[in-house]
Design an enzyme around this catalytic site. Structure first.
Site, mmCIF file in Angstrom:
data_model
loop_
_atom_site.group_PDB
_atom_site.id
_atom_site.type_symbol
_atom_site.label_atom_id
_atom_site.label_comp_id
_atom_site.label_asym_id
_atom_site.label_seq_id
_atom_site.Cartn_x
_atom_site.Cartn_y
_atom_site.Cartn_z
ATOM 1 N N GLY A 16 0.831 -1.193 0.000
ATOM 2 C CA GLY A 16 0.000 0.000 0.000
ATOM 3 C C GLY A 16 0.875 1.256 0.000
ATOM 4 O O GLY A 16 1.480 1.567 -1.017
ATOM 5 N N SER B 297 6.437 -4.369 -2.261
ATOM 6 C CA SER B 297 5.987 -3.027 -2.638
ATOM 7 C C SER B 297 6.211 -2.085 -1.450
ATOM 8 O O SER B 297 7.331 -1.971 -0.961
ATOM 9 C CB SER B 297 4.534 -3.082 -3.093
ATOM 10 O OG SER B 297 4.164 -1.917 -3.770
ATOM 11 N N TRP B 298 5.173 -1.399 -0.962
ATOM 12 C CA TRP B 298 5.349 -0.587 0.239
ATOM 13 C C TRP B 298 5.846 -1.444 1.396
ATOM 14 O O TRP B 298 6.598 -0.959 2.254
ATOM 15 C CB TRP B 298 4.039 0.108 0.623
ATOM 16 C CG TRP B 298 4.030 0.612 2.025
ATOM 17 C CD1 TRP B 298 3.386 0.071 3.094
ATOM 18 C CD2 TRP B 298 4.741 1.755 2.538
ATOM 19 N NE1 TRP B 298 3.642 0.798 4.243
ATOM 20 C CE2 TRP B 298 4.461 1.838 3.922
ATOM 21 C CE3 TRP B 298 5.571 2.705 1.952
ATOM 22 C CZ2 TRP B 298 4.991 2.839 4.731
ATOM 23 C CZ3 TRP B 298 6.113 3.715 2.769
ATOM 24 C CH2 TRP B 298 5.817 3.769 4.140
ATOM 25 N N ASP C 259 7.621 -5.246 -14.029
ATOM 26 C CA ASP C 259 6.899 -4.541 -12.963
ATOM 27 C C ASP C 259 6.717 -3.087 -13.392
ATOM 28 O O ASP C 259 7.687 -2.341 -13.511
ATOM 29 C CB ASP C 259 7.702 -4.626 -11.662
ATOM 30 C CG ASP C 259 6.949 -4.118 -10.454
ATOM 31 O OD1 ASP C 259 6.048 -3.271 -10.615
ATOM 32 O OD2 ASP C 259 7.260 -4.573 -9.330
ATOM 33 N N HIS D 229 4.190 -6.897 -11.090
ATOM 34 C CA HIS D 229 4.364 -6.437 -9.711
ATOM 35 C C HIS D 229 3.748 -7.365 -8.673
ATOM 36 O O HIS D 229 4.225 -7.449 -7.548
ATOM 37 C CB HIS D 229 3.736 -5.039 -9.571
ATOM 38 C CG HIS D 229 3.893 -4.417 -8.222
ATOM 39 N ND1 HIS D 229 5.111 -3.984 -7.743
ATOM 40 C CD2 HIS D 229 2.983 -4.159 -7.232
ATOM 41 C CE1 HIS D 229 4.956 -3.471 -6.528
ATOM 42 N NE2 HIS D 229 3.675 -3.578 -6.194
#
Length: 318
Positions: A43, A110-111, A265, A293
């Site tokens: 996120g 990711s985050w 990605d 991704h």
């Protein structure tokens, strides 16, 4: 190809109160005596999903999942109050102490890779190892790539739908325009913006279209927290200094790591993973030739399962 482990349920859940008004949803799965591993979701604002438990051998790992402030089942939902990177780092440390864990492995994409890296650079003595996917160093150029200039060239049809909630005169700063709607009092505008923001991300997440991924990003509950919290973080440069993660990468030198990155990605391009690997040579980099991704793509799942298994073997020998 390795696949996810069979579905499991938590053996205990916690409602973990942190700085007001936040109460975090935490669950533990697998073996209480296993290697502690913390799943750090993306996120920010995406929350955990049941399949996230399945990356780990439940006989070898004590699997801990938590929904970050405002995300998933944590309350209050989509709250931006007292919601910063530094607050999340404090939550992770408080949770480690609450669970009686001396050191743990961090697994994040990711985050989740951003937050795991910042935590490891802040508390290297607490980290047994890092397993990271879809590297996001959260620099302004990475945020601009996806929300303003760059990724739109690959997805012009999806980009038109992302543009739609924003009038032409505001499109020179899409992040700010979305942020104003996502924090505004107009509920219809807020939900419309959240859905468009989240679907833009979901549509770009996989090399091949995935109904499951789109359903997750299109869910109103997820979309609202994801869009509000992401926009809040990104307008504030994720509460990080310029190029902070690479500048402090020397603090990772003694930590074993595995980096898994899809070659295609489009949300977090390969360049960032490559730069991180150069700055942190102890980490093994696996580039997945047929993946984007998402953590759900077969080649990425295979590489992550293998990395988790290798990490357990490495820690058993140490």
């Amino acid at each position: 190809m390795e696949a996810l482990y069979p579905a499991i349920k938590p053996y205990v859940t916690h409602s973990f109160a942190v700085e007001a008004p936040h109460v975090l949803h935490v669950e533990e799965c697998g073996s209480p005596e296993g290697i502690p591993v913390l799943f750090v979701h993306g996120g920010p604002g995406a929350g955990c999903e049941p399949y996230h438990r399945q990356f780990f051998d439940p006989e070898k790992y004590r699997i801990i999942l938590f929904d970050q402030r405002g995300a998933g089942l944590s309350t209050p939902h989509a709250s931006l109050e007292n919601n910063t990177t530094q607050a999340l780092l404090a939550d992770m440390e408080a949770l480690r102490e609450y669970l009686g864990i001396e050191q743990w492995v961090l697994f994040g994409g990711s985050w989740g890779s951003t937050l795991s890296l910042v935590y490891a650079e802040t508390h290297p003595e607490r980290v047994l190892g890092l397993i990271l996917r879809g590297i996001f160093l959260c620099r302004p150029e990475e945020i601009q790539w996806f929300y303003q200039h760059g990724a739109h060239r690959f997805f012009p049809d999806y980009w038109e739908e992302y543009l739609r909630p924003i009038p032409p005169e505001e499109r020179e700063d899409m992040l700010q325009a979305y942020y104003q709607r996502l924090v505004g009092d107009d509920e219809i505008a807020r939900l419309t913006a959240a859905k468009a923001w989240s679907l833009w991300e979901g549509r770009a997440a996989t090399l091949r279209p995935s109904k499951g991924v789109l359903n997750h990003f299109g869910d109103t509950h997820t979309a609202l927290s994801l869009a509000r919290i992401e926009a809040h973080y990104f307008v504030h440069n994720a509460f990080l200094t310029d190029n902070q993660i690479l500048n402090e990468a020397s603090r990772l030198a003694q930590i074993p790591g595995h980096i898994v990155q899809g070659r295609y990605d489009m949300i977090c391009p390969l360049e960032s993973a490559w730069q991180l690997h150069r700055a942190w040579p102890r980490a093994e980099l696996s580039i997945i030739p047929d993946a984007g991704h998402s953590a759900t793509e077969p080649g990425t799942v295979d590489a992550l399962i293998r990395a988790v298994r290798r990490m357990a073997s490495e820690l058993d020998r140490s």
